[in-house]
Enzyme design. Structure first.
Site, PDB file in Angstrom:
ATOM      1  N   GLY A  38       0.802  -1.271  -0.082  1.00  0.00           N
ATOM      2  CA  GLY A  38      -0.009  -0.095   0.114  1.00  0.00           C
ATOM      3  C   GLY A  38       0.817   1.179  -0.016  1.00  0.00           C
ATOM      4  O   GLY A  38       0.444   2.344   0.426  1.00  0.00           O
ATOM      5  N   SER A  39       1.939   1.243  -0.726  1.00  0.00           N
ATOM      6  CA  SER A  39       2.778   2.331  -0.526  1.00  0.00           C
ATOM      7  C   SER A  39       2.113   3.389  -1.712  1.00  0.00           C
ATOM      8  O   SER A  39       2.142   4.782  -1.360  1.00  0.00           O
ATOM      9  CB  SER A  39       4.408   2.268  -1.019  1.00  0.00           C
ATOM     10  OG  SER A  39       4.322   1.865  -2.287  1.00  0.00           O
ATOM     11  N   ASN A  40       1.424   3.235  -2.554  1.00  0.00           N
ATOM     12  CA  ASN A  40       0.726   4.023  -3.600  1.00  0.00           C
ATOM     13  C   ASN A  40      -0.544   4.616  -2.906  1.00  0.00           C
ATOM     14  O   ASN A  40      -0.825   5.729  -3.048  1.00  0.00           O
ATOM     15  CB  ASN A  40       0.266   3.181  -4.755  1.00  0.00           C
ATOM     16  CG  ASN A  40       1.451   3.158  -5.915  1.00  0.00           C
ATOM     17  OD1 ASN A  40       1.724   4.045  -6.415  1.00  0.00           O
ATOM     18  ND2 ASN A  40       1.839   1.983  -5.913  1.00  0.00           N
ATOM     19  N   ASN A  95      -5.570   2.738 -13.083  1.00  0.00           N
ATOM     20  CA  ASN A  95      -4.562   1.887 -12.599  1.00  0.00           C
ATOM     21  C   ASN A  95      -3.307   2.431 -12.846  1.00  0.00           C
ATOM     22  O   ASN A  95      -2.911   3.420 -13.584  1.00  0.00           O
ATOM     23  CB  ASN A  95      -5.006   0.678 -13.505  1.00  0.00           C
ATOM     24  CG  ASN A  95      -3.782  -0.631 -12.965  1.00  0.00           C
ATOM     25  OD1 ASN A  95      -3.842  -0.911 -11.994  1.00  0.00           O
ATOM     26  ND2 ASN A  95      -3.311  -1.159 -13.940  1.00  0.00           N
ATOM     27  N   HIS A 138       0.869   0.904 -13.662  1.00  0.00           N
ATOM     28  CA  HIS A 138       1.325  -0.447 -13.834  1.00  0.00           C
ATOM     29  C   HIS A 138       2.939   0.275 -14.014  1.00  0.00           C
ATOM     30  O   HIS A 138       3.336   1.136 -14.604  1.00  0.00           O
ATOM     31  CB  HIS A 138       0.940  -0.641 -15.348  1.00  0.00           C
ATOM     32  CG  HIS A 138       1.623  -1.898 -15.830  1.00  0.00           C
ATOM     33  ND1 HIS A 138       1.237  -3.301 -15.280  1.00  0.00           N
ATOM     34  CD2 HIS A 138       2.789  -2.052 -16.798  1.00  0.00           C
ATOM     35  CE1 HIS A 138       2.094  -4.267 -16.111  1.00  0.00           C
ATOM     36  NE2 HIS A 138       2.830  -3.374 -16.632  1.00  0.00           N
ATOM     37  N   ASP A 192      -4.442  -4.067 -18.779  1.00  0.00           N
ATOM     38  CA  ASP A 192      -3.560  -2.842 -19.371  1.00  0.00           C
ATOM     39  C   ASP A 192      -3.633  -2.175 -20.606  1.00  0.00           C
ATOM     40  O   ASP A 192      -2.564  -1.815 -21.105  1.00  0.00           O
ATOM     41  CB  ASP A 192      -1.903  -3.468 -19.078  1.00  0.00           C
ATOM     42  CG  ASP A 192      -1.675  -3.917 -17.857  1.00  0.00           C
ATOM     43  OD1 ASP A 192      -2.520  -3.576 -16.585  1.00  0.00           O
ATOM     44  OD2 ASP A 192      -0.955  -4.889 -17.584  1.00  0.00           O
ATOM     45  N   GLU A 205       5.966   5.967  -9.925  1.00  0.00           N
ATOM     46  CA  GLU A 205       4.565   5.657  -9.737  1.00  0.00           C
ATOM     47  C   GLU A 205       3.951   6.390  -8.763  1.00  0.00           C
ATOM     48  O   GLU A 205       2.693   6.792  -9.005  1.00  0.00           O
ATOM     49  CB  GLU A 205       4.453   4.197  -9.114  1.00  0.00           C
ATOM     50  CG  GLU A 205       4.775   2.910 -10.201  1.00  0.00           C
ATOM     51  CD  GLU A 205       4.838   1.608  -9.398  1.00  0.00           C
ATOM     52  OE1 GLU A 205       3.526   1.385  -8.717  1.00  0.00           O
ATOM     53  OE2 GLU A 205       5.510   0.834  -9.610  1.00  0.00           O
TER      54      GLU A 205
HETATM   55  C1  GRF Z   1       3.324  -1.414  -7.473  1.00  0.00           C
HETATM   56  O1  GRF Z   1       4.623  -1.609  -8.190  1.00  0.00           O
HETATM   57  C2  GRF Z   1       2.062  -1.479  -8.612  1.00  0.00           C
HETATM   58  O2  GRF Z   1       2.447  -0.875 -10.048  1.00  0.00           O
HETATM   59  C3  GRF Z   1       1.972  -3.089  -8.618  1.00  0.00           C
HETATM   60  O3  GRF Z   1       2.270  -3.499  -7.617  1.00  0.00           O
HETATM   61  C4  GRF Z   1       3.018  -2.459  -6.684  1.00  0.00           C
HETATM   62  C5  GRF Z   1       2.226  -2.251  -5.508  1.00  0.00           C
HETATM   63  O4  GRF Z   1       2.937  -1.403  -4.455  1.00  0.00           O
HETATM   64  N1  GRF Z   1       0.877  -3.349  -9.539  1.00  0.00           N
HETATM   65  P1  GRF Z   1       2.173  -0.757  -3.213  1.00  0.00           P
HETATM   66  O5  GRF Z   1       1.339  -1.736  -2.845  1.00  0.00           O
HETATM   67  O6  GRF Z   1       1.276   0.249  -3.786  1.00  0.00           O
HETATM   68  O7  GRF Z   1       3.262  -0.540  -2.385  1.00  0.00           O
END
Ligand code: GRF
Length: 213
Positions: free
Chosen positions: A14-16, A109, A111, A152, A181
């Site tokens: 969940g870093s995003n 999304n 990617h 995608d 990202e």
């Molecule tokens: C990211 O590299 C994303 O592109 C991929 O999975 C990873 C998720 O990272 N689909 P996080 O869970 O957001 O840290």
């Protein structure tokens, strides 16, 4: 303008998601995360949501073994929260067509490659970076796109490249790409929440883009 209601779908660390939470707290993004949905019970992303007072829910094969019931539950949650935008932030599951239809051009999304390279079926997580290194390309990167029925294949919103160095490993490349990202996902969600993304066929027009580098 009212903040848009966002659902973030996750599967792992969940870093995003964290980037979105931080940008919303800094009022960079005019949105509110109404719910975090994980298809993995122990995803650390659920912990992150909890730490910021955001509701988190597990909807996976463990509690909803039948595909139809699982999808119906997800739709029920999204409708109950009156969600405007769904963000797939490391969500390792294919979204049902019904959801894609209901949220046409309202699902984003991220990617970890430059689409249309190293994407599609089987290209997820570290497999993407391994394929990039095996091929020997000099550039990789990240892509944020709208989700359609393919894997995608939806209209691209933003992309940015990173250089692949001779000595890169899956881990070093993944770290470089992850940084990008975070940057791109936050910007794409910000633009969406400001109603600055227009889908024209396969292309996405960014309205008044002079402030974007
Ligand atoms: C990211 O590299 C994303 O592109 C991929 O999975 C990873 C998720 O990272 N689909 P996080 O869970 O957001 O840290």
């Amino acid at each position: 303008m009212q903040p848009l209601k966002i659902a973030v779908l996750v599967s792992g660390r969940g870093s995003n998601l964290q980037t979105l939470i931080d940008n919303i707290e800094k009022t960079e993004i005019n949105g509110k995360i109404e719910i975090v949905v994980s298809n993995k019970k122990d995803a650390y992303a659920l912990e992150r949501a909890k730490n910021h007072g955001i509701e988190g829910v597990y909807i996976g094969k463990g509690n909803y073994p039948e595909n139809d019931k699982r999808n119906d539950k997800l739709i029920e949650v999204l409708k109950a929260k009156k969600i405007d935008l769904i963000v797939l932030a490391g969500y390792m599951s294919i979204l049902d067509r019904k959801i894609i239809e209901l949220f046409r051009n309202r699902i984003i999304n991220i990617h970890p490659s430059l689409i249309p390279s190293f994407c599609g079926k089987g290209f997820y997580g570290s497999k993407v970076h391994k394929a990039v290194l095996d091929y020997g390309v000099k550039l990789s990167g990240a892509t944020v796109h709208f989700v359609d029925e393919g894997t995608d294949t939806g209209p691209v919103i933003l992309q940015k490249a990173v250089e692949v160095d001779f000595d890169d490993t899956v881990d070093t490349l993944a770290a470089k790409v992850l940084k990008i990202e975070h940057e791109l996902l936050a910007l794409a969600v910000k633009l969406f929440c400001e109603d600055r993304l227009e889908v024209v066929g396969r292309k996405v027009k960014i309205k008044s883009s002079s402030d974007i580098s």
